[in-house]
Design a protein around this motif. Sequence first.
Motif, PDB file in Angstrom:
ATOM      1  N   TRP A 405       0.829  -1.208   0.000  1.00  0.00           N
ATOM      2  CA  TRP A 405       0.000   0.000   0.000  1.00  0.00           C
ATOM      3  C   TRP A 405       0.867   1.263   0.000  1.00  0.00           C
ATOM      4  O   TRP A 405       0.532   2.252  -0.659  1.00  0.00           O
ATOM      5  N   LYS A 406       1.981   1.183   0.670  1.00  0.00           N
ATOM      6  CA  LYS A 406       2.855   2.355   0.799  1.00  0.00           C
ATOM      7  C   LYS A 406       3.604   2.668  -0.500  1.00  0.00           C
ATOM      8  O   LYS A 406       3.670   3.828  -0.932  1.00  0.00           O
ATOM      9  N   THR A 407       4.170   1.648  -1.129  1.00  0.00           N
ATOM     10  CA  THR A 407       5.029   1.887  -2.296  1.00  0.00           C
ATOM     11  C   THR A 407       4.312   1.696  -3.630  1.00  0.00           C
ATOM     12  O   THR A 407       4.729   2.243  -4.649  1.00  0.00           O
ATOM     13  N   GLY A 408       3.253   0.880  -3.629  1.00  0.00           N
ATOM     14  CA  GLY A 408       2.584   0.556  -4.874  1.00  0.00           C
ATOM     15  C   GLY A 408       3.340  -0.500  -5.666  1.00  0.00           C
ATOM     16  O   GLY A 408       4.339  -1.062  -5.203  1.00  0.00           O
ATOM     17  N   PHE A 409       2.887  -0.779  -6.890  1.00  0.00           N
ATOM     18  CA  PHE A 409       3.527  -1.805  -7.729  1.00  0.00           C
ATOM     19  C   PHE A 409       3.169  -1.569  -9.187  1.00  0.00           C
ATOM     20  O   PHE A 409       2.181  -0.882  -9.511  1.00  0.00           O
ATOM     21  N   THR A 410       3.982  -2.129 -10.061  1.00  0.00           N
ATOM     22  CA  THR A 410       3.682  -2.187 -11.493  1.00  0.00           C
ATOM     23  C   THR A 410       3.704  -3.652 -11.902  1.00  0.00           C
ATOM     24  O   THR A 410       4.740  -4.314 -11.790  1.00  0.00           O
ATOM     25  N   ALA A 435      -8.093   1.702  -9.129  1.00  0.00           N
ATOM     26  CA  ALA A 435      -8.951   2.699  -8.482  1.00  0.00           C
ATOM     27  C   ALA A 435      -8.720   2.762  -6.970  1.00  0.00           C
ATOM     28  O   ALA A 435      -9.054   3.767  -6.327  1.00  0.00           O
ATOM     29  N   LEU A 436      -8.130   1.708  -6.412  1.00  0.00           N
ATOM     30  CA  LEU A 436      -7.905   1.662  -4.964  1.00  0.00           C
ATOM     31  C   LEU A 436      -6.756   2.553  -4.517  1.00  0.00           C
ATOM     32  O   LEU A 436      -6.778   3.109  -3.417  1.00  0.00           O
ATOM     33  N   ASN A 437      -5.745   2.659  -5.360  1.00  0.00           N
ATOM     34  CA  ASN A 437      -4.524   3.372  -4.953  1.00  0.00           C
ATOM     35  C   ASN A 437      -3.832   3.868  -6.229  1.00  0.00           C
ATOM     36  O   ASN A 437      -3.553   3.066  -7.128  1.00  0.00           O
ATOM     37  N   PRO A 438      -3.553   5.154  -6.350  1.00  0.00           N
ATOM     38  CA  PRO A 438      -2.905   5.673  -7.563  1.00  0.00           C
ATOM     39  C   PRO A 438      -1.517   5.093  -7.809  1.00  0.00           C
ATOM     40  O   PRO A 438      -0.973   5.222  -8.898  1.00  0.00           O
ATOM     41  N   LYS A 439      -0.956   4.427  -6.807  1.00  0.00           N
ATOM     42  CA  LYS A 439       0.369   3.817  -6.953  1.00  0.00           C
ATOM     43  C   LYS A 439       0.289   2.395  -7.520  1.00  0.00           C
ATOM     44  O   LYS A 439       1.318   1.784  -7.772  1.00  0.00           O
TER      45      LYS A 439
END
Length: 578
Positions: A405-410, A435-439
């Motif tokens: 959640w903090k860093t996100g992912f691709t 849609a949950l997290n821009p990251k």
Amino acid sequence: MKFKHATLLTALMLGSAAFAATPKDTLVLQQSNDTPTLDPTANYDTGSANMIENMYETLWTYKGNSLREFTPLLATKVPSFTNGGKTLTVDLRKNVKFHSGNAFSCDDAQYTFERNLVTNSAESGNWFLAEALTGTQANANDDKTVTWDKINKSVTCNSKGQLVFTLPKADPAFLAKLAFSGQSILDKQWAIKQGEWDGTEKTWKDWVGKDVQGSNLSKNPSGTGPYQLVNRDANALLFKAFAGYWGGKPAIQNVIVQKIPELAARQQAFLRGDADLIEAGSRANIEEQLKGKPGVVIVDGLPNTSATGIFMNENIKASDALGSGKLDGNGIPANFFSDANLRRGFANSFNYAQYIQDVQQGKGKQRTMLLPDSFPGYDAKIKTYSYDAAKAKSYFQKAWGGNVWKTGFTLNADYRAGSVAAQTAMEILKKNVEALNPKFKINIKAKQWSEMLNDSKQGKEPMIIIGWAPDYADADNFMYTFYSSNGYYFPRSNWKDAAVDKWLDQARATVNTAERNKLYSQVANRAYEQAPYLLVPAGVNVFAVRDNLVGATAANYNPMLGSSSLYNGSPWKVLSKK
């Protein structure tokens, strides 16, 4: 009128040939994908099975639309077991010719099954044959108990010319296993002439586990079936009726199979009458684009015996698919999906109801497990996931100690090129997760079928959507395939659970139906808890045919056959035109 070969070949090379109307003796099929192999030994996908089932023949096949009854092909009758279920003696049909002109005999059948056991690998559909005849799924390289003597004695020809199978223990699914198109009978003399295994003890070790997908036999097939290959290129295959076929002359004399990746192009060809059967896309595509149109007949309410999941690979073996390879927002680590909370987050991000509505026009079913609900062992009481953004967010916030959640992912995710249903599923998942997290970033991409199959079996795909069509009508064929760490799909998911492995092995060791069903329910409950897959809802099968095509009916539709899986049609030999 009759179609001359020169005209057919011209049409073949054009790939998207436009006929004013296809001739009465010619069938034109259009599909999105290529054909990985024409060698039955290597056949383990529906795209290949579609072709092989019409070129080659097994000892027996499924009767009509039944999943339990068989009708003989190269056997004269469907035999019964003797010796406590460990011996099966098969009377073989006489006066049968291969496309090469060679006569069919018991020697060809023995060679076929021995070649399947010798070359047996995880990439072919021979593991369940090997398990029945040698007592292990493995080949001689991976299991030293597999010897030439064991292989040679498991299938023999007696003095009467009968084929005799000798099993180490009874296998109630063995008859069904032999109906699988991968067990089609090969032309031994022709195979050897092409440079394939010579069938002797002297050379067998050189062929153990060998990948024969691109074999010389695949390039130059010779079966006993009603159709033989005339020509092929990257975009099409041309078949003609085999004049020496023992089963009589089929009405359809020429078959053209074209690779047309674009759904709209296939649909337009179908509506013009340039194609007789097509891979028509989802139910939504059929009902919106084809239903009610002149010259089109819709056949609906057909059984669906496949199961489809979105795989989350817990050990990704391709650095170029990982981006940065770290949990830094620019990629993912190889073990990204090993966190159960992460998988649950994805499971709660998929909108199952939307998929049923958009893809299946409301005629779909969210299953509780990766097993057709028509099969014994299916438990409708198992819990299922639903689209819940709040729950998904909560699970993502827990994943990897909060770092996701903090860093996100691709994340890179692939689907089969040309499959509208698979593309839609991935788009639904992408939209809801992002849609949950821009990251959060998911890159979805269409990939050629054969390339996706090869990469995924090597564990290179982070996330794919792929299904399973049954090899034989038994729950084990699905449950072991998807959920066991020894199952065929394990390299694609790398999900392992010791309790699940134990339960699945126990289910294989008992013939008590109630006990087996109980064990399968335990597996399904554990799978719900751990969420190794996103279970894609199953549709009610429907297909479209031209109104002048006779024989493509519900009575001839059998979901166990490859031709039904892709075109939702019927074996070519039962078709004709009016």
